[in-house]
Design a protein around this motif. Structure first.
Motif, short mmCIF file in Angstrom:
data_model
loop_
_atom_site.label_atom_id
_atom_site.label_comp_id
_atom_site.label_asym_id
_atom_site.label_seq_id
_atom_site.Cartn_x
_atom_site.Cartn_y
_atom_site.Cartn_z
N ALA A 81 -8.90 -3.15 -3.99
CA ALA A 81 -9.85 -2.85 -2.96
C ALA A 81 -8.60 -1.74 -2.12
CB ALA A 81 -9.07 -4.05 -1.67
N PHE A 82 -7.15 -2.34 -2.48
CA PHE A 82 -5.92 -1.55 -2.42
C PHE A 82 -6.25 -0.03 -3.40
CE2 PHE A 82 -1.93 0.50 -2.76
CZ PHE A 82 -1.64 0.77 -1.16
N GLY A 83 -6.84 0.21 -4.75
CA GLY A 83 -6.69 0.84 -5.27
C GLY A 83 -7.85 1.76 -4.81
N VAL A 84 -8.61 1.24 -4.02
CA VAL A 84 -9.87 1.39 -3.52
C VAL A 84 -9.67 2.93 -2.34
CG1 VAL A 84 -12.53 2.31 -2.12
CG2 VAL A 84 -12.12 0.14 -4.65
N ILE A 118 1.87 7.77 9.41
CA ILE A 118 2.50 6.19 8.78
C ILE A 118 3.27 6.02 10.42
CG2 ILE A 118 4.15 5.40 7.55
CD1 ILE A 118 2.74 6.76 5.47
N ALA A 119 3.91 6.91 10.96
CA ALA A 119 5.05 6.92 12.06
C ALA A 119 4.00 6.09 12.99
CB ALA A 119 5.75 7.99 12.29
N ALA A 120 2.56 6.98 13.11
CA ALA A 120 1.74 6.32 14.40
C ALA A 120 1.25 4.96 13.76
CB ALA A 120 0.72 7.84 14.66
N LEU A 121 1.18 4.44 13.24
CA LEU A 121 0.36 3.42 12.75
C LEU A 121 1.31 1.97 12.46
CD1 LEU A 121 -2.19 4.63 10.53
CD2 LEU A 121 -2.62 3.08 12.63
N ALA A 176 -3.72 2.28 4.57
CA ALA A 176 -3.01 1.82 2.62
C ALA A 176 -1.36 1.82 2.90
CB ALA A 176 -3.63 2.70 2.11
N SER A 177 -0.90 2.82 3.28
CA SER A 177 0.75 2.26 3.14
C SER A 177 1.25 1.35 4.37
CB SER A 177 1.52 3.82 3.11
OG SER A 177 1.19 4.42 2.27
N VAL A 178 0.88 1.29 5.18
CA VAL A 178 1.25 0.30 6.17
C VAL A 178 0.29 -1.22 5.84
CG1 VAL A 178 1.20 -0.15 8.75
CG2 VAL A 178 1.54 1.91 8.44
N LEU A 179 -0.73 -0.79 5.28
CA LEU A 179 -0.88 -2.47 4.56
C LEU A 179 -0.30 -2.68 3.54
CD1 LEU A 179 -3.46 -3.90 5.32
CD2 LEU A 179 -4.62 -3.49 3.51
N HIS A 180 -0.06 -1.88 2.87
CA HIS A 180 0.90 -2.64 1.63
C HIS A 180 2.14 -3.23 1.83
CE1 HIS A 180 3.79 -2.34 -2.17
NE2 HIS A 180 2.29 -2.05 -2.92
N LYS A 181 2.72 -2.37 3.70
CA LYS A 181 4.05 -3.10 3.68
C LYS A 181 3.85 -4.84 4.24
CE LYS A 181 8.44 -2.57 5.45
NZ LYS A 181 9.46 -2.39 4.33
N GLY A 182 3.49 -4.30 5.13
CA GLY A 182 2.28 -5.27 5.69
C GLY A 182 1.84 -6.71 4.99
N ARG A 183 1.40 -6.42 3.84
CA ARG A 183 0.42 -7.70 3.46
C ARG A 183 1.32 -8.71 2.01
NH1 ARG A 183 -5.77 -7.45 2.81
NH2 ARG A 183 -5.57 -9.37 2.36
N SER A 184 1.45 -9.57 1.79
CA SER A 184 2.38 -10.18 0.93
C SER A 184 1.75 -9.71 -0.56
CB SER A 184 3.35 -11.66 1.81
OG SER A 184 1.76 -12.69 1.92
N GLU A 185 0.29 -10.44 -0.63
CA GLU A 185 -0.43 -10.69 -1.71
C GLU A 185 -0.15 -9.30 -2.27
OE1 GLU A 185 -3.73 -10.40 2.47
OE2 GLU A 185 -1.79 -11.33 1.35
N LEU A 186 0.16 -7.89 -1.90
CA LEU A 186 0.40 -6.55 -2.12
C LEU A 186 1.13 -6.74 -2.98
CD1 LEU A 186 -1.75 -4.29 0.38
CD2 LEU A 186 -2.48 -5.35 -1.78
#
Length: 299
Positions: A81-84, A118-121, A176-186
């Motif tokens: 999903a992250f690759g998409v 990214i800063a805003a999110l 996606a960048s913010v998600l990568h920072k926040g989700r441990s499974e990534l």
């Protein structure tokens, strides 16, 4: 290939770590232009992206299978999903916009506003609040990017949806960048995650190339091979590895701020390799951008 994640206290013990990683990130991020410049004359954008991601994934596959933890189906699906988002929609969206005749300068400018998104999110999603000084630095860096990009900006005659596509692609990568920072499974070893992401992108880009009638056969030319080597080794392996590792070690807004330096450094690449002229406005924009990044990244 070892896991590139470091301990949370590493940034405090090594004061030169962030400047070194930021320098590698800027050089790698801006170098994508070089590979595309070599290969774009030889193949369509979808065929180019198909071979870039396929070669990257195939090279990483034996390392991903041999080194690192055993991956659960949930982790693999999260990486797909992250690759998409981070590979297919981000790279493909900009490529399709250019193919629809959105001016390259405008696409580049929107792409280079990624750190602002990214800063805003980062505050509502991660709780990483930017200080007043960091917002000032962000504004100064954006001004520098505008100065550097001003001469190349035109509106063009592309359909309206293509302009929206450029903004959407940028916002997707920011999320996606913010998600990568926040989700441990990534947070798996970088080589394993990048392998899954690029192979996901390859499958989707290959399908797009077939639908567009481009086929999947690569052009057997020196420039295409040189462009692929550059895109795989530098713009993919080096850049994405440094970017993902930086996201684990530092605040996401600080990491993304370094990307503001990509436009002026890209123009230095163009001058050094392709004899494209440099203008006083480019140097002025570089100085302004450097000041903004310094304000944003200062601790």
């Amino acid at each position: 290939m070892p896991d590139l994640a470091l301990s949370p206290t590493a940034p405090n013990r090594h004061r030169l770590l962030w400047p070194a990683m930021a320098t590698m990130l800027v050089i790698g991020w801006s170098s994508g232009f070089v590979g595309i410049r070599f290969a774009n004359e030889e193949a369509s954008v979808f065929l180019l992206l198909f071979w870039r991601t396929l070669l990257s994934g195939v090279i990483l596959l034996p390392f991903a299978l041999a080194f690192g933890p055993r991956l659960s189906l949930r982790v693999v699906l999260s990486q797909i999903a992250f690759g998409v988002m981070a590979v297919f929609l981000y790279l493909g969206g900009f490529a399709l916009a250019i193919e629809q005749r959105v001016p390259t300068g405008l696409v580049a400018l929107i792409s280079d506003l990624l750190p602002l998104a990214i800063a805003a999110l980062s505050q509502p999603v991660l709780g990483e609040r930017l200080s007043g000084r960091q917002w000032l630095g962000t504004a100064v860096a954006v001004a520098g990017v505008l100065i550097v990009s001003f001469d190349s900006l035109t509106v063009g005659v592309a359909p309206l949806w293509a302009y929206g596509l450029t903004v959407g692609s940028m916002l997707i990568f920011a999320f996606a960048s913010v998600l990568h920072k926040g989700r441990s499974e990534l947070h798996i070893p970088v080589h394993q995650g990048l392998c899954i992401q690029t192979l996901t992108g390859a499958a989707l880009f290959g399908l797009c190339a077939l639908v567009a009638g481009d086929g999947l056969a690569p052009p057997l030319t020196r420039d295409f091979a040189l462009g692929m080597a550059w895109l795989v080794l530098i713009a993919t392996f080096a850049t994405y590895s440094v970017y993902y590792t930086s996201l684990r070690l530092f605040p996401v807004a600080k990491v993304s701020a370094a990307i503001y330096l990509s436009p002026p450094v890209t123009m230095l690449w163009a001058w050094a390799l392709f004899a494209e002229p440099l203008t006083p406005a480019m140097f002025a924009g570089l100085a302004v951008t450097l000041a903004g990044v310094w304000l944003t990244s200062r601790t």
